[in-house]
Scaffold this motif. Structure first.
Motif, short mmCIF file in Angstrom:
data_model
loop_
_atom_site.label_atom_id
_atom_site.label_comp_id
_atom_site.label_asym_id
_atom_site.label_seq_id
_atom_site.Cartn_x
_atom_site.Cartn_y
_atom_site.Cartn_z
N THR A 119 36.45 28.01 36.12
CA THR A 119 36.21 29.44 36.13
C THR A 119 35.26 29.77 35.00
O THR A 119 34.83 28.87 34.27
N THR A 122 34.20 35.61 32.44
CA THR A 122 34.15 36.83 33.25
C THR A 122 33.20 36.59 34.43
O THR A 122 32.31 35.74 34.34
N PRO A 123 33.35 37.33 35.52
CA PRO A 123 32.40 37.17 36.63
C PRO A 123 30.98 37.57 36.24
O PRO A 123 30.02 37.09 36.84
N TRP A 154 38.30 32.25 40.67
CA TRP A 154 38.54 33.42 39.82
C TRP A 154 40.03 33.75 39.72
O TRP A 154 40.40 34.67 39.00
N PRO A 157 42.73 34.50 36.71
CA PRO A 157 41.61 34.81 35.81
C PRO A 157 41.80 34.15 34.45
O PRO A 157 42.91 33.90 34.01
#
Length: 174
Positions: A119, A122-123, A154, A157
């Motif tokens: 991951t 943050t996106p 994601w 998270p």
């Protein structure tokens, strides 16, 4: 009472209608232990006991460890992929992505194909396009790896709790 008189205790005689019961006999004394009872040909001497322990230890030390398959955690290929991932640093934070907790899993197939689940913090991470490609290149460059693939996830998270203690120490969070 005069000092020369001794105080005597008297026991009352039983009444004529009471039955007199004799006190129970004490149990017989157990036989005394003798050294000759302990010495037996079947008992090991301290020397024999020590030799037996030494033989056991030698056998234990000469036992070969079980061979861990290359792709399993602890196997050479798996560990080589992890070491390669530890060489990739987040450009904004001076910590490698493995200790930062961005790598969720490394799967190595019997055919030496590697799938890295990872991951980003943050996106909207500035390296969202380049980081997965770099991870794929690094994992694929490990000797013995046939093919590498990165799966960007994601859920769950990322949060700072996923960081290793070394990363927290580096960032002053400990």
């Amino acid at each position: 009472m005069e000092p020369s008189e001794e105080k005597k205790e008297y026991i009352a005689a039983p009444a004529p209608n009471e039955q007199v019961i004799a006190p129970p006999e004490p149990p017989p004394k157990p036989p005394r232990a003798r050294v000759s009872d302990v010495i037996d040909d079947e008992v090991e001497s301290p020397r024999q006991t020590m030799e037996r322990k030494r033989d056991y230890l030698e056998g234990f030390l000469q036992k070969k460890p079980e061979v861990t398959p290359a792709g399993e955690p602890g196997g050479p290929l798996y560990e080589a992929v992890i070491e390669a991932l530890k060489e990739i640093y987040d450009p904004e934070i001076p910590v490698n992505i493995y200790d930062l907790g961005l790598i969720y899993g490394v799967d190595v197939s019997p055919d030496s194909d590697v799938v890295v689940s990872m991951t980003l913090t943050t996106p909207n991470c500035p390296v969202a396009e380049s980081m997965p490609a770099e991870v794929e290149l690094r994992a694929g460059s490990v000797p013995g790896v046939r093919d590498a693939e990165v799966v960007l996830v994601w859920d769950p998270p990322w949060d700072p709790q996923k960081m290793s203690d070394e990363a927290r120490l580096e960032l002053g969070m400990l």
